[in-house]
Design a protein around this motif. Structure first.
Motif, PDB file in Angstrom:
ATOM      1  N   ASP A  29      17.760  18.157 -27.584  1.00  0.00           N
ATOM      2  CA  ASP A  29      19.076  18.544 -27.064  1.00  0.00           C
ATOM      3  C   ASP A  29      19.162  19.988 -26.588  1.00  0.00           C
ATOM      4  OD1 ASP A  29      21.400  16.552 -28.999  1.00  0.00           O
ATOM      5  OD2 ASP A  29      19.291  16.202 -28.565  1.00  0.00           O
ATOM      6  N   TYR A  30      18.474  20.883 -27.251  1.00  0.00           N
ATOM      7  CA  TYR A  30      18.679  22.298 -26.979  1.00  0.00           C
ATOM      8  C   TYR A  30      17.677  22.881 -25.999  1.00  0.00           C
ATOM      9  CZ  TYR A  30      21.453  21.661 -31.175  1.00  0.00           C
ATOM     10  OH  TYR A  30      22.338  21.196 -32.091  1.00  0.00           O
ATOM     11  N   TYR A  31      16.841  22.022 -25.408  1.00  0.00           N
ATOM     12  CA  TYR A  31      15.732  22.527 -24.617  1.00  0.00           C
ATOM     13  C   TYR A  31      15.749  22.013 -23.187  1.00  0.00           C
ATOM     14  CZ  TYR A  31      14.045  23.575 -29.275  1.00  0.00           C
ATOM     15  OH  TYR A  31      13.934  24.045 -30.558  1.00  0.00           O
ATOM     16  N   ALA A  32      15.396  22.904 -22.284  1.00  0.00           N
ATOM     17  CA  ALA A  32      15.048  22.453 -20.945  1.00  0.00           C
ATOM     18  C   ALA A  32      13.693  21.761 -21.020  1.00  0.00           C
ATOM     19  CB  ALA A  32      14.984  23.631 -19.982  1.00  0.00           C
ATOM     20  N   ILE A  33      13.560  20.671 -20.313  1.00  0.00           N
ATOM     21  CA  ILE A  33      12.328  19.877 -20.340  1.00  0.00           C
ATOM     22  C   ILE A  33      11.742  19.814 -18.943  1.00  0.00           C
ATOM     23  CG2 ILE A  33      11.303  17.634 -20.855  1.00  0.00           C
ATOM     24  CD1 ILE A  33      12.374  19.112 -23.309  1.00  0.00           C
ATOM     25  N   GLY A  34      10.454  19.981 -18.868  1.00  0.00           N
ATOM     26  CA  GLY A  34       9.778  19.919 -17.578  1.00  0.00           C
ATOM     27  C   GLY A  34       8.681  18.875 -17.555  1.00  0.00           C
ATOM     28  N   TRP A  35       8.456  18.335 -16.386  1.00  0.00           N
ATOM     29  CA  TRP A  35       7.320  17.441 -16.146  1.00  0.00           C
ATOM     30  C   TRP A  35       6.279  18.183 -15.323  1.00  0.00           C
ATOM     31  CZ3 TRP A  35       6.338  12.730 -18.199  1.00  0.00           C
ATOM     32  CH2 TRP A  35       7.394  12.054 -18.799  1.00  0.00           C
ATOM     33  N   PHE A  36       5.027  18.018 -15.712  1.00  0.00           N
ATOM     34  CA  PHE A  36       3.892  18.591 -15.017  1.00  0.00           C
ATOM     35  C   PHE A  36       2.920  17.463 -14.667  1.00  0.00           C
ATOM     36  CE2 PHE A  36       4.591  23.097 -16.143  1.00  0.00           C
ATOM     37  CZ  PHE A  36       5.479  22.969 -17.200  1.00  0.00           C
TER      38      PHE A  36
END
Length: 123
Positions: A29-36
């Motif tokens: 919930d508290y995090y930006a998430i990225g795809w690589f």
């Protein structure tokens, strides 16, 4: 603390896949998430990221209009919906907590990379 990507597979060009990113040991919930993504012999490339609230999404130019990055905090999962896939999308895909956009230079903030999930697009 790890994020695990899943949902990859073999698909024909113009097909679709939905990748999932699930967390173990913490809530997303508290995090930006990225795809690589990464292909052999090339550096890992940022593909997309989403803010912690889900209100902001960002994409590398090569996937704009084809990929989306929804998140479901109730399921502690972030997705990468990939449509109109191209052979050049073939790669191992990873998800990580990130420091935010721009996508091209975002960095993982913590946790291990894990095995990723292989996406293969045939022409």
């Amino acid at each position: 603390v790890q994020l695990q990507a899943s949902g990859g597979g073999l698909v024909q060009a113009e097909g679709s896949l939905r990748l999932s990113c699930a967390a173990s040991g913490f809530t997303l919930d508290y995090y930006a998430i990225g795809w690589f993504r990464q292909t052999p012999g090339k550096e890992r490339e940022g593909v997309s990221c989403i803010s912690s609230s889900g209100g902001s999404t960002y994409y590398v130019d090569s996937v704009k209009g084809r990929f989306t990055i929804p998140r479901d905090n109730a399921k502690n999962t972030v997705y990468l919906q990939m449509n109109s896939l191209k052979p050049e999308d073939t790669a191992v895909y990873y998800c990580m907590t990130v420091d935010g956009p721009p996508v091209a230079t975002m960095s993982a903030t913590f946790g291990s990379w894990g095995q990723g999930t292989q996406v293969t697009v045939s022409s």
